[in-house]
Motif scaffolding. Structure first.
Motif, PDB file in Angstrom:
ATOM      1  N   ARG A   1       0.843  -1.194   0.000  1.00 29.71           N
ATOM      2  CA  ARG A   1       0.000   0.000   0.000  1.00 29.71           C
ATOM      3  C   ARG A   1       0.876   1.242   0.000  1.00 29.71           C
ATOM      4  O   ARG A   1       1.709   1.429   0.882  1.00 29.71           O
ATOM      5  N   PHE A   2       0.739   2.091  -1.008  1.00 34.44           N
ATOM      6  CA  PHE A   2       1.355   3.425  -0.993  1.00 34.44           C
ATOM      7  C   PHE A   2       0.242   4.411  -0.677  1.00 34.44           C
ATOM      8  O   PHE A   2      -0.919   4.022  -0.591  1.00 34.44           O
ATOM      9  N   LYS A   3       0.611   5.701  -0.592  1.00 32.72           N
ATOM     10  CA  LYS A   3      -0.390   6.688  -0.213  1.00 32.72           C
ATOM     11  C   LYS A   3      -1.608   6.639  -1.155  1.00 32.72           C
ATOM     12  O   LYS A   3      -2.747   6.615  -0.710  1.00 32.72           O
ATOM     13  N   SER A   4      -1.336   6.571  -2.483  1.00 34.37           N
ATOM     14  CA  SER A   4      -2.494   6.618  -3.371  1.00 34.37           C
ATOM     15  C   SER A   4      -2.550   5.420  -4.319  1.00 34.37           C
ATOM     16  O   SER A   4      -3.200   5.461  -5.347  1.00 34.37           O
ATOM     17  N   PHE A   5      -1.841   4.345  -3.955  1.00 37.78           N
ATOM     18  CA  PHE A   5      -1.851   3.174  -4.839  1.00 37.78           C
ATOM     19  C   PHE A   5      -1.815   1.904  -4.009  1.00 37.78           C
ATOM     20  O   PHE A   5      -1.118   1.850  -2.994  1.00 37.78           O
ATOM     21  N   ILE A   6      -2.570   0.895  -4.422  1.00 41.41           N
ATOM     22  CA  ILE A   6      -2.507  -0.373  -3.708  1.00 41.41           C
ATOM     23  C   ILE A   6      -2.340  -1.535  -4.699  1.00 41.41           C
ATOM     24  O   ILE A   6      -2.985  -1.568  -5.745  1.00 41.41           O
TER      25      ILE A   6
ATOM     26  N   GLY B   1       1.060  -6.094 -18.869  1.00 35.71           N
ATOM     27  CA  GLY B   1       0.037  -5.326 -18.169  1.00 35.71           C
ATOM     28  C   GLY B   1       0.242  -3.853 -18.429  1.00 35.71           C
ATOM     29  O   GLY B   1       1.330  -3.429 -18.819  1.00 35.71           O
ATOM     30  N   PRO B   2      -0.799  -3.056 -18.234  1.00 35.83           N
ATOM     31  CA  PRO B   2      -0.698  -1.623 -18.476  1.00 35.83           C
ATOM     32  C   PRO B   2       0.353  -0.971 -17.581  1.00 35.83           C
ATOM     33  O   PRO B   2       0.741  -1.545 -16.562  1.00 35.83           O
ATOM     34  N   ASN B   3       0.791   0.211 -17.954  1.00 38.52           N
ATOM     35  CA  ASN B   3       1.722   0.959 -17.124  1.00 38.52           C
ATOM     36  C   ASN B   3       1.046   1.358 -15.820  1.00 38.52           C
ATOM     37  O   ASN B   3      -0.165   1.496 -15.761  1.00 38.52           O
ATOM     38  N   ALA B   4       1.851   1.530 -14.786  1.00 38.10           N
ATOM     39  CA  ALA B   4       1.384   1.985 -13.461  1.00 38.10           C
ATOM     40  C   ALA B   4       0.368   1.053 -12.809  1.00 38.10           C
ATOM     41  O   ALA B   4      -0.564   1.494 -12.151  1.00 38.10           O
ATOM     42  N   THR B   5       0.536  -0.256 -13.009  1.00 37.79           N
ATOM     43  CA  THR B   5      -0.317  -1.198 -12.281  1.00 37.79           C
ATOM     44  C   THR B   5       0.492  -2.002 -11.259  1.00 37.79           C
ATOM     45  O   THR B   5       0.001  -2.981 -10.721  1.00 37.79           O
ATOM     46  N   GLY B   6       1.769  -1.605 -11.053  1.00 36.34           N
ATOM     47  CA  GLY B   6       2.508  -2.198  -9.937  1.00 36.34           C
ATOM     48  C   GLY B   6       3.545  -3.237 -10.309  1.00 36.34           C
ATOM     49  O   GLY B   6       4.044  -3.946  -9.442  1.00 36.34           O
ATOM     50  N   LYS B   7       3.923  -3.317 -11.597  1.00 41.14           N
ATOM     51  CA  LYS B   7       4.888  -4.341 -12.006  1.00 41.14           C
ATOM     52  C   LYS B   7       6.242  -4.117 -11.330  1.00 41.14           C
ATOM     53  O   LYS B   7       6.845  -5.045 -10.792  1.00 41.14           O
ATOM     54  N   THR B   8       6.703  -2.882 -11.372  1.00 41.91           N
ATOM     55  CA  THR B   8       8.002  -2.567 -10.775  1.00 41.91           C
ATOM     56  C   THR B   8       7.958  -2.727  -9.258  1.00 41.91           C
ATOM     57  O   THR B   8       8.889  -3.254  -8.651  1.00 41.91           O
ATOM     58  N   THR B   9       6.861  -2.294  -8.656  1.00 38.60           N
ATOM     59  CA  THR B   9       6.689  -2.420  -7.210  1.00 38.60           C
ATOM     60  C   THR B   9       6.805  -3.891  -6.806  1.00 38.60           C
ATOM     61  O   THR B   9       7.481  -4.237  -5.837  1.00 38.60           O
ATOM     62  N   PHE B  10       6.172  -4.768  -7.586  1.00 40.30           N
ATOM     63  CA  PHE B  10       6.207  -6.199  -7.304  1.00 40.30           C
ATOM     64  C   PHE B  10       7.644  -6.729  -7.308  1.00 40.30           C
ATOM     65  O   PHE B  10       8.077  -7.423  -6.390  1.00 40.30           O
TER      66      PHE B  10
ATOM     67  N   PRO C   1      -4.724   1.908 -13.576  1.00 36.18           N
ATOM     68  CA  PRO C   1      -3.385   2.495 -13.507  1.00 36.18           C
ATOM     69  C   PRO C   1      -3.296   3.652 -12.515  1.00 36.18           C
ATOM     70  O   PRO C   1      -4.148   4.531 -12.511  1.00 36.18           O
ATOM     71  N   GLY C   2      -2.295   3.599 -11.657  1.00 36.11           N
ATOM     72  CA  GLY C   2      -2.061   4.692 -10.720  1.00 36.11           C
ATOM     73  C   GLY C   2      -2.963   4.662  -9.500  1.00 36.11           C
ATOM     74  O   GLY C   2      -2.783   5.455  -8.577  1.00 36.11           O
ATOM     75  N   VAL C   3      -3.930   3.748  -9.456  1.00 37.98           N
ATOM     76  CA  VAL C   3      -4.869   3.694  -8.330  1.00 37.98           C
ATOM     77  C   VAL C   3      -4.778   2.341  -7.616  1.00 37.98           C
ATOM     78  O   VAL C   3      -4.417   2.261  -6.458  1.00 37.98           O
TER      79      VAL C   3
HETATM   80  P1  ADP Z   1       4.465  -0.283 -13.343  1.00 40.64           P
HETATM   81  O1  ADP Z   1       5.804  -0.911 -13.131  1.00 40.64           O
HETATM   82  O2  ADP Z   1       3.372  -1.292 -13.622  1.00 40.64           O
HETATM   83  O3  ADP Z   1       4.454   0.819 -14.359  1.00 40.64           O
HETATM   84  P2  ADP Z   1       4.868   0.830 -10.684  1.00 40.64           P
HETATM   85  O4  ADP Z   1       5.033  -0.333  -9.771  1.00 40.64           O
HETATM   86  O5  ADP Z   1       6.082   1.560 -11.105  1.00 40.64           O
HETATM   87  O6  ADP Z   1       4.000   0.374 -11.937  1.00 40.64           O
HETATM   88  O7  ADP Z   1       3.911   1.886 -10.002  1.00 40.64           O
HETATM   89  C1  ADP Z   1       2.570   1.598  -9.620  1.00 40.64           C
HETATM   90  C2  ADP Z   1       1.983   2.824  -8.893  1.00 40.64           C
HETATM   91  O8  ADP Z   1       2.607   2.940  -7.611  1.00 40.64           O
HETATM   92  C3  ADP Z   1       2.207   4.135  -9.605  1.00 40.64           C
HETATM   93  O9  ADP Z   1       1.011   4.875  -9.578  1.00 40.64           O
HETATM   94  C4  ADP Z   1       3.285   4.824  -8.790  1.00 40.64           C
HETATM   95  O10 ADP Z   1       3.110   6.211  -8.833  1.00 40.64           O
HETATM   96  C5  ADP Z   1       3.066   4.254  -7.395  1.00 40.64           C
HETATM   97  N1  ADP Z   1       4.329   4.192  -6.621  1.00 40.64           N
HETATM   98  C6  ADP Z   1       5.422   3.482  -6.953  1.00 40.64           C
HETATM   99  N2  ADP Z   1       6.401   3.611  -6.031  1.00 40.64           N
HETATM  100  C7  ADP Z   1       5.902   4.448  -5.064  1.00 40.64           C
HETATM  101  C8  ADP Z   1       6.421   4.990  -3.833  1.00 40.64           C
HETATM  102  N3  ADP Z   1       7.652   4.677  -3.402  1.00 40.64           N
HETATM  103  N4  ADP Z   1       5.624   5.813  -3.133  1.00 40.64           N
HETATM  104  C9  ADP Z   1       4.373   6.113  -3.553  1.00 40.64           C
HETATM  105  N5  ADP Z   1       3.822   5.645  -4.704  1.00 40.64           N
HETATM  106  C10 ADP Z   1       4.566   4.822  -5.465  1.00 40.64           C
END
Ligand code: ADP
Ligand code: ADP
Length: 554
Positions: free
Chosen positions: A312-317, A335-344, A495-497
């Motif tokens: 969970r980030f401030k505006s993304f889960i 998957g679409p951009n900003a759906t959490g691939k990098t976060t994963f 995306p982004g949410v």
């Molecule tokens: P993808 O790799 O699918 O493009 P990301 O994992 O980069 O997606 O990002 C998913 C969402 O999480 C984005 O909306 C991004 O702004 C948000 N996000 C990523 N890292 C952080 C962070 N450290 N703090 C707050 N929000 C983040």
């Protein structure tokens, strides 16, 4: 020796002995005997001993004319000539070129009428350039005000809907992601009132759904106005273009346009690597797609297992299901951009802690980011010597990575002077050269031509298999994913949410799940087995959707 102290080669006197090639320490010289039938077809030459372009395509209304060929073969030069930006010199590079000579040269040919219009000066082109990252440097202000400025025909609301611009139309251009900039650039190009339209690589940074939205918008435009497209994502190109000129020659030395072929045939010929009519081979091997790729043995050993994870980030889960990655396995990630691939992946790497759930093992990760910025001041060799000295000196890295990716000839060039595609391959090699268990490679296909994409896919696979490493490859090019992946992780959401991730699945199941989300179906080409996108609503599309077979029926 020329006046500037640099060597000139007298092409009249050269007998092709090849001594100079061996003498030159920088691999700067190539001697190429040109086929005789090209004589008289020279359109443009960049200076003495410089690159030569042979023949031009003819843009026509009612169809999308496509150019397909490697980087450095003259595609941008063709676009510059057709848009009137350069007057072709017909090989007479030491005199000012003139339209008179050009019209004289083309008189009685198919393209005469077109060139006459360009020469009139009243012919207006609209061009979507290759690199959209620069847009934010050229334009300041909001997306909406930029688009309104070029909206000569009151089409903004339609284009805004087609390209789904609403979520960022009120943002400042400097705040946009690559995918958003790409769509703004395409929208502006379509909106501008012009006589001919050019799109240089419209798909970079877009996900497949967006790529097809763009393709449909460009096709609609082409019904009315002549349109020319350069594109390296073959699945998208196949869907988008009507007639295609393959370009061949020798990269950086000369380029020739072949006669136009219907897009399906053109791509099949391209994959085979041999132009029968012209009797030209432009690749040693045929590129093959397997309908049932052989499964590897990696399934026996597991690199890591993960529980369902939550972040969970401030505006993304983000929520992901449980899964595992095998040793030597290459997992495609779609998957679409900003759906959490990098976060994963960062959670897998232990870089960020999941809000809930645990990852079974600690692994080290080597990462190639999506956007490449070269802050390093120095040459490619110096970069590698600084970052990965030990690996760089190994035979393995030299032959299986640098040579295979085509980086070796660029080792002594400054990083800052590299083109997008060159920088991409340098960054790929750096990522693969770092010691790690898991390689995360984000959009490696951007700015690579189709050949380089396939070669990169091969390099990644071999590197993972041979060294027993694992990779997660985020990309949107379906051909690339098909060639590189053993299995597939699928991301979706808003995306982004909020985002969700599932898998890895076996390829076919993963593709099926993903394509179902974006409502696209693929069939296999009868001759080459390559995937082809079905027209939305066609009989096959409806039939496959009803059966739930989104990725080719078996
Ligand atoms: P993808 O790799 O699918 O493009 P990301 O994992 O980069 O997606 O990002 C998913 C969402 O999480 C984005 O909306 C991004 O702004 C948000 N996000 C990523 N890292 C952080 C962070 N450290 N703090 C707050 N929000 C983040
Ligand atoms: P592509 O778009 O297919 O990558 P380009 O048309 O950009 O190819 O370039 C083809 C070749 O022409 C390149 O190898 C480049 O070295 C050369 N070239 C391009 N522009 C110039 C220029 N202004 N002056 C000299 N050489 C150029």
């Amino acid at each position: 020796m020329g006046d500037d102290g640099k060597v000139i080669i007298s092409e009249e006197l050269c007998v092709g002995c090849g001594i100079c090639i061996h003498k030159c320490p920088f691999d700067a010289i190539r001697i190429i005997g040109l086929p005789e039938e090209l004589e008289g077809d020279l359109v443009h030459q960049y200076g003495e001993n410089g690159f030569r372009l042979y023949r031009l395509p003819r843009p026509r209304s009612g169809m999308v004319v496509g150019l397909l060929g490697p980087n450095g073969i003259g595609k941008t030069t063709v676009l510059s000539i057709l848009s009137g930006e350069i007057i072709p010199n017909l090989g007479v590079y030491d005199e000012e070129p003139s339209w008179e000579a050009v019209l004289d040269h083309f008189s009685g040919t198919e393209i005469y009428e077109y060139m006459e219009k360009v020469s009139s000066g009243e012919w207006k082109p609209s061009v979507k350039p290759q690199y959209v990252d620069k847009l934010s440097k050229v334009y300041k202000g909001k997306v909406s005000s930029l688009l309104k400025k070029v909206d000569h025909q009151n089409n903004l609301s339609e284009v805004k809907q087609q390209l789904e611009l609403s979520s960022f139309i009120d943002k400042d251009i400097s705040k946009l992601s690559g995918g958003e900039l790409q769509r703004v650039a395409i929208a502006a190009t379509i909106l501008k009132e012009a006589d001919v339209y050019f799109f240089d690589e419209p798909s970079s940074y877009l996900d497949i759904y967006q790529r097809l939205q763009v393709a449909k918008s460009v096709q609609k435009l082409a019904e009315e106005k002549p349109t020319v497209v350069v594109e390296h994502d073959l699945a998208v190109f196949d869907f988008l273009a009507t007639n295609v000129h393959l370009m061949y020659g020798s990269e950086g030395a000369y380029g020739v346009l072949s006669h136009p072929r219907p897009v399906r045939t053109a791509i099949n010929v391209y994959l085979r690597g041999f132009l029968r009519e012209e009797n030209v081979r432009f690749r040693e091997t045929e590129i093959r797609f397997e309908s049932h790729p052989p499964r590897k043995e990696w399934s026996k050993a597991t690199l890591l297992q993960f529980e369902p994870l939550k972040k969970r980030f401030k505006s993304f889960i983000l929520n992901t299901g449980e899964g595992s990655v095998g040793v030597g396995e290459v997992v495609g990630v779609v998957g679409p951009n900003a759906t959490g691939k990098t976060t994963f992946v960062k959670m897998l790497a232990g870089e960020i802690k999941p809000t809930a759930g645990t990852v079974g093992a600690e692994v080290t990760v080597s990462y190639k980011p999506q956007y490449l910025e070269s802050k390093f001041k120095g040459t490619v060799r110096e970069l590698y010597m600084t970052e990965i000295m030990e690996e760089f000196e190994s035979n393995y890295f030299q032959s299986e990575i640098l040579k295979s990716l085509g980086v070796s000839p660029h080792l002594d060039r400054e990083l800052l002077g590299l083109s997008g595609g060159e920088l991409q391959r340098v960054a790929m090699a750096l990522c693969l050269g770092r010691k790690a268990d898991l390689y995360l490679i984000d959009e490696p296909s951007a700015y690579l031509d189709s050949n380089q994409r396939m070669q990169t896919a091969k390099t990644i696979r071999r590197s993972m298999e041979k060294r027993g490493l694992s990779g997660l490859i985020v990309d949107h090019d379906v051909y690339f994913l098909d060639l590189v992946s053993d299995s597939l992780m699928v991301f979706g959401g808003e995306p982004g949410v909020k985002g969700f991730g599932e898998g890895p699945f076996e390829m076919r199941e993963g593709m099926n799940r993903f394509l179902k989300m974006v409502e696209i179906t693929f069939r296999r080409d009868n001759d080459t087995n390559r995937p082809r996108i079905n027209k939305s609503g066609s009989a096959l599309d409806r039939e496959q959707k009803a059966k739930g077979e989104y990725y080719y029926s078996a």
